[in-house]
Design a protein around this motif. Structure first.
Motif, PDB file in Angstrom:
ATOM      1  N   ARG A   1      23.823  12.976   7.323  1.00 31.17           N
ATOM      2  CA  ARG A   1      25.427  12.661   7.698  1.00 31.17           C
ATOM      3  C   ARG A   1      25.947  11.541   6.942  1.00 31.17           C
ATOM      4  N   ASP A   2      25.144  10.933   5.588  1.00 27.89           N
ATOM      5  CA  ASP A   2      24.909   9.625   4.893  1.00 27.89           C
ATOM      6  C   ASP A   2      26.419   9.942   4.286  1.00 27.89           C
ATOM      7  N   LEU A   3      27.634   8.539   4.111  1.00 28.84           N
ATOM      8  CA  LEU A   3      28.492   8.906   3.165  1.00 28.84           C
ATOM      9  C   LEU A   3      29.184   7.492   1.946  1.00 28.84           C
ATOM     10  N   GLN A   4      27.212   6.853   1.891  1.00 36.33           N
ATOM     11  CA  GLN A   4      27.397   6.259   1.417  1.00 36.33           C
ATOM     12  C   GLN A   4      26.303   6.597  -0.157  1.00 36.33           C
TER      13      GLN A   4
ATOM     14  N   LEU B   1      21.335  15.133  10.915  1.00 39.08           N
ATOM     15  CA  LEU B   1      22.854  13.834  12.137  1.00 39.08           C
ATOM     16  C   LEU B   1      22.660  11.967  11.393  1.00 39.08           C
ATOM     17  N   ALA B   2      21.853  12.202  10.900  1.00 46.05           N
ATOM     18  CA  ALA B   2      21.556  10.598  10.386  1.00 46.05           C
ATOM     19  C   ALA B   2      22.752  10.035   9.360  1.00 46.05           C
ATOM     20  N   ASN B   3      23.601   8.964  10.238  1.00 43.09           N
ATOM     21  CA  ASN B   3      24.757   8.504   8.648  1.00 43.09           C
ATOM     22  C   ASN B   3      23.898   7.151   7.819  1.00 43.09           C
ATOM     23  N   HIS B   4      24.379   6.344   7.567  1.00 41.19           N
ATOM     24  CA  HIS B   4      24.226   5.036   6.320  1.00 41.19           C
ATOM     25  C   HIS B   4      23.331   4.669   7.034  1.00 41.19           C
ATOM     26  N   VAL B   5      23.889   3.689   8.694  1.00 45.91           N
ATOM     27  CA  VAL B   5      22.811   2.912   9.089  1.00 45.91           C
ATOM     28  C   VAL B   5      22.309   3.206  10.299  1.00 45.91           C
ATOM     29  N   LEU B   6      21.589   4.737  10.205  1.00 47.07           N
ATOM     30  CA  LEU B   6      20.477   5.654  11.087  1.00 47.07           C
ATOM     31  C   LEU B   6      21.259   5.947  12.473  1.00 47.07           C
ATOM     32  N   LYS B   7      22.027   6.164  12.498  1.00 45.33           N
ATOM     33  CA  LYS B   7      23.056   6.415  13.553  1.00 45.33           C
ATOM     34  C   LYS B   7      23.439   8.096  14.017  1.00 45.33           C
ATOM     35  N   GLN B   8      23.136   8.443  15.032  1.00 45.33           N
ATOM     36  CA  GLN B   8      23.677  10.281  14.762  1.00 45.33           C
ATOM     37  C   GLN B   8      25.321  10.342  14.744  1.00 45.33           C
ATOM     38  N   SER B   9      25.636  10.997  13.650  1.00 43.15           N
ATOM     39  CA  SER B   9      27.336  11.330  13.656  1.00 43.15           C
ATOM     40  C   SER B   9      27.014  12.518  13.365  1.00 43.15           C
ATOM     41  N   THR B  10      27.993  13.132  14.015  1.00 38.88           N
ATOM     42  CA  THR B  10      28.868  14.598  13.869  1.00 38.88           C
ATOM     43  C   THR B  10      29.933  14.678  12.731  1.00 38.88           C
TER      44      THR B  10
ATOM     45  N   GLN C   1      36.365   6.676   8.420  1.00 43.03           N
ATOM     46  CA  GLN C   1      36.747   6.440  10.017  1.00 43.03           C
ATOM     47  C   GLN C   1      36.284   6.662  11.433  1.00 43.03           C
ATOM     48  N   GLY C   2      35.544   8.588  11.294  1.00 46.77           N
ATOM     49  CA  GLY C   2      35.558   8.317  12.399  1.00 46.77           C
ATOM     50  C   GLY C   2      33.753   8.069  12.574  1.00 46.77           C
ATOM     51  N   GLN C   3      32.495   7.450  11.189  1.00 52.45           N
ATOM     52  CA  GLN C   3      31.484   7.105  11.675  1.00 52.45           C
ATOM     53  C   GLN C   3      31.585   5.637  11.976  1.00 52.45           C
ATOM     54  N   MET C   4      32.710   5.485  11.683  1.00 51.77           N
ATOM     55  CA  MET C   4      32.687   3.529  12.271  1.00 51.77           C
ATOM     56  C   MET C   4      32.477   2.939  13.555  1.00 51.77           C
TER      57      MET C   4
ATOM     58  N   THR D   1       1.001  -1.060  -0.037  1.00 57.02           N
ATOM     59  CA  THR D   1       0.004   0.119   0.109  1.00 57.02           C
ATOM     60  C   THR D   1       0.969   1.400  -0.172  1.00 57.02           C
ATOM     61  N   ALA D   2       2.239   1.403   0.289  1.00 55.54           N
ATOM     62  CA  ALA D   2       3.201   2.395   0.658  1.00 55.54           C
ATOM     63  C   ALA D   2       4.914   1.902   0.353  1.00 55.54           C
ATOM     64  N   VAL D   3       5.412   2.695   0.151  1.00 53.56           N
ATOM     65  CA  VAL D   3       6.923   2.316  -0.188  1.00 53.56           C
ATOM     66  C   VAL D   3       8.161   3.350   0.186  1.00 53.56           C
ATOM     67  N   ILE D   4       8.376   3.016   1.217  1.00 55.14           N
ATOM     68  CA  ILE D   4       9.301   3.906   1.996  1.00 55.14           C
ATOM     69  C   ILE D   4      11.243   3.618   1.181  1.00 55.14           C
ATOM     70  N   SER D   5      11.250   4.619   0.893  1.00 54.33           N
ATOM     71  CA  SER D   5      13.127   4.974   0.871  1.00 54.33           C
ATOM     72  C   SER D   5      13.977   5.456   1.953  1.00 54.33           C
ATOM     73  N   VAL D   6      14.776   4.589   1.872  1.00 53.35           N
ATOM     74  CA  VAL D   6      15.515   4.871   3.311  1.00 53.35           C
ATOM     75  C   VAL D   6      16.883   4.692   2.922  1.00 53.35           C
ATOM     76  N   SER D   7      17.606   5.663   2.617  1.00 48.71           N
ATOM     77  CA  SER D   7      18.877   5.555   2.200  1.00 48.71           C
ATOM     78  C   SER D   7      18.739   5.135   1.038  1.00 48.71           C
TER      79      SER D   7
END
Length: 306
Positions: free
Chosen positions: A231-234, A257-266, A271-274, A141-147
């Protein structure tokens, strides 16, 4: 022809690394897609009655399992966390291991696998849930695209590699990838990039390189939500904007502030997000969950409860 019996592959099934909240009731779930059985986890809000919205969480690229973890040492547990946070909002979910992961039973020709096979598996997952619910009409009934990719794979992959390798290595990569996609096995491949050119993956990589994300999302008839981390780098905001341009009626939510794995990162370096990729206890951002759950439960597009 190489046919693999994936039920016999000596790999350990990846489990969720943290404990679900009491509100989330989880049970094993099997998806039948053609001759394959795909192992999954059904998460239902405890005590739920009546109609409950349900989402199918589809894992992204690479050897990523139903929980968002990888056999390559990446363990953010993002999909499991998303399922649990949605359960807290009264939303059920099904997440499953893609074909080729340890949760797969049955055989298929890995050399002929394409993106269409994964799409068929996702449809089988949605149809099985619709059948259980005795729901009439389309199963989705609906589609969600996340990253999600909004540009061609080659462009995004080249951009990712550009952050990690020097110019000489990238020139060798460009030559090797052009040869690979023509069906030739490249000979001058930088060792660190060799996994991208495995012969057995040619059909899949070619199908992915031909995939047109804007055209695909434009063809979707259902309501669409696009969620992207700033903050998604991918996959970047540029991808989300291209998807939105193809579907201007879709809702676009950028979580800064969300990165590719949906977590907060500044941090703006991989390397800093690993640490967020490797620590399953780091929570996904509440803003991501809110964007998804609020949209699902909104009555205007007919996805939420009646």
């Amino acid at each position: 022809m190489i046919v693999l019996s994936l039920a016999l592959v000596a790999l350990t099934l990846q489990n969720a690394d943290t404990i679900p909240p009491a509100v989330a009731v989880e049970s094993p779930y099997t998806i039948h897609s053609g001759t394959l059985e795909l192992g999954g986890t059904l998460t239902v809000p405890r005590g739920a009655t009546g109609r409950v919205p349900v989402v199918v969480i589809i894992a992204g690229s690479g050897p990523t399992d139903r929980n968002g973890n990888s056999l390559m040492g990446i363990r953010p547990n993002s999909y499991a966390q998303l399922a649990w946070r949605l359960a807290e909002r009264g939303i059920a979910s099904l997440r499953y291991d893609k074909r080729g992961m340890p949760g797969t039973k049955g055989t298929f020709d890995l050399t002929k696998m394409t993106l269409d096979d994964f799409a068929a598996d996702a449809r089988a997952a949605a149809e099985s849930l619709a059948h259980i619910a005795a729901r009439a009409g389309p199963p989705v009934t609906a589609v969600i695209s996340v990253s999600g990719l909004g540009r061609p794979l080659g462009v995004v992959l080249r951009e990712q590699l550009g952050r990690q390798f020097d110019a000489a290595t990238l020139v060798r990569y460009d030559t090797a990838m052009a040869q690979y996609l023509r069906g030739d096995q490249p000979k001058d491949v930088p060792p660190q990039l060799a996994p991208l050119f495995v012969p057995i993956n040619f059909s899949f990589m070619r199908s992915l390189s031909l995939f047109d994300p804007p055209a695909a999302i434009k063809a979707v008839r259902q309501p669409v939500l696009i969620v992207q981390g700033g903050r998604d780098l991918q996959v970047t905001v540029a991808d989300a904007e291209r998807l939105h341009a193809a579907r201007p009626d879709a809702q676009l939510v950028v979580v800064p502030l969300a990165n590719h794995v949906l977590k907060q990162s500044t941090d703006t370096t991989l390397q800093g997000q690993m640490p967020t990729y490797q620590n399953p206890a780091v929570p996904i951002m509440p803003d991501v969950v809110s964007a998804i759950a609020d949209w699902i439960l909104k009555p205007t597009h007919g996805v939420g409860r009646p």
